[in-house]
Design a protein around this motif. Structure first.
Motif: not given
Length: 424
Positions: A230-258
């Motif tokens: 359940n752990l990944a590596i992210a840059c500071h910008k993406c880490h802050q932008k995602k916050g406490s959102q579910a990964v499905e919600q954060f990458l809703e418009k990027k299904p390939e990346i999800l």
């Protein structure tokens, strides 16, 4: 930075190893006729006069075993200098692919209009400590080069990175019993594991060469756990932008990346399994040399390399293995020998396609030459030979360029020994 070469190995008139010497000094000995070329790879000279009380300096072999590439470094312990280095590229993937192709051909042959024969693979019993051929190859080739260095240099110690990728005890240091088989990591720091798993790039935007932070794919506020999956590596910008959102919600418009992220999060490290399977076999093989063996961890190797301020390469990782690494390591070579395992050729007299043999492999030398021999031609230099029973041979240079040459114009440099060589 000067492009220092590997030191040259030296043996006396009886073939006993002496301390390696600087390439410039070796050239002077050869030019004056005081020595002769004894071996091409690794380059070794033999003295023509007996040396009394040579005063050999102790050297240590350091190994950084890997699934694809093993780093090798030779350290002069009296001067704390790296005097010789190499990177050994294994061919485990090719061995596995060839065995798979052979298995397909054999099973197809047994299923054709021939007598029925029951499958035998359920009746076979593997010996204790059995390794797959693709894994056993990694151990044997590494031991081969260790023994070559022992015969060419006065080696007194061996250092090996034994615990690099393991699958236990990170989340619970007191794990034991059945739980021990359910762990995820052991002996390798969480951050290093995640950096390796996510290829040193942000899991969300793919950013590289930037500071990366550990990120929970499913936030703990929404029931996510601290398991490594359940752990990944992210840059500071993406880490802050995602916050406490579910990964499905954060990458809703990027299904390939999800989709890629969820698959990669659960995928184990294939290379980690290969290193795990072979590390003790390699350790036990090194014990047969009779030399003292020092073991180190991956975290200690990185710490030593960071303190030295060295870039990450396989041979520099090898030079930094173990507690024996001095606080100031002097690098006397920046041109390691690149060794690629190529094999000695197949033993099949007929190479098949999916159904029938399509060509015949020559098992005997052609005009004294075998495929893989290294030779020199005046016009085109040194390259690998591919002989032919008709017409000219093919000379392949290290840069993959090919030339048609006549056998009479070739001078042997090195007879086929199962490896290809070049310098970085």
């Amino acid at each position: 930075m000067p492009n220092y070469q590997n030191y040259v190995f030296v043996v006396d008139t009886l073939g006993q190893p002496l301390s390696p010497t600087h390439p410039a000094r070796a050239r002077k000995l050869l030019k004056k006729g005081l020595a002769a070329v004894f071996r091409t790879y690794p380059f070794t000279i033999i003295l023509k006069k007996t040396v009394e009380n040579p005063g050999n300096e102790p050297s240590r072999i350091k190994l950084d075993p890997g699934a694809s590439v093993t780093g090798i470094a030779l350290v002069n312990q009296s001067r704390d200098t790296v005097i010789w280095a190499a990177e050994l590229t294994h061919r485990g993937d090719r061995i596995r692919a060839k065995l798979t192709a052979r298995r397909v051909v054999r099973r197809h042959r047994r299923c054709r209009k021939t007598r029925y024969r029951q499958a035998r693979f359920n009746n076979r019993k593997r010996q204790e400590g059995w390794l797959a051929p693709s894994l056993k190859h990694r151990v044997e080739t590494t031991l081969t080069w260790v023994n070559r260095l022992i015969s060419s240099c006065p080696i007194t110690d061996i250092s090996m990175e034994l615990v690099r990728f393991d699958t236990q005890k990170l989340l619970n240091p007191e794990i034991s019993g059945v739980e021990y088989q359910q762990g995820v990591l052991f002996g390798y720091e969480l951050r290093e594991y995640l950096l390796t798993k996510w290829q040193h790039q942000c899991a969300y935007c793919g950013g590289q060469n930037i500071p990366l932070e550990i990120e929970h794919i499913q936030p703990k506020s929404q029931g996510g756990s601290d398991r490594v999956s359940n752990l990944a590596i992210a840059c500071h910008k993406c880490h802050q932008k995602k916050g406490s959102q579910a990964v499905e919600q954060f990458l809703e418009k990027k299904p390939e990346i999800l989709k890629r992220l969820l698959v990669q999060a659960k995928a184990p490290l294939k290379n980690a399994a290969a290193v795990n399977s072979t590390r003790w076999a390699l350790f036990n093989g090194l014990k047969l040399t009779g030399l003292p063996i020092e073991i180190g961890t991956g975290g200690l190797t990185k710490y030593n390399r960071t303190v030295q301020g060295l870039p990450k390469t396989h041979w520099l990782d090898a030079a930094c293995v173990g507690k024996s690494t001095p606080t100031r390591l002097k690098i006397k070579t920046h041109q390691p020998l690149l060794i690629t395992c190529f094999g000695r050729g197949g033993r099949q007299k007929a190479a098949p396609n999916k159904r029938l043999p399509i060509r015949h492999n020559p098992l005997k030398p052609i005009k004294g030459w075998l495929t893989g021999d290294i030779a020199k031609q005046m016009a085109h230099g040194i390259g690998r030979i591919t002989p032919s029973s008709r017409g000219s041979f093919v000379l392949t240079k290290p840069d993959k360029t090919q030339f048609s040459v006549k056998p009479i114009d070739l001078k042997p440099v090195l007879r086929r020994d199962g490896y290809l060589y070049k310098f970085s």
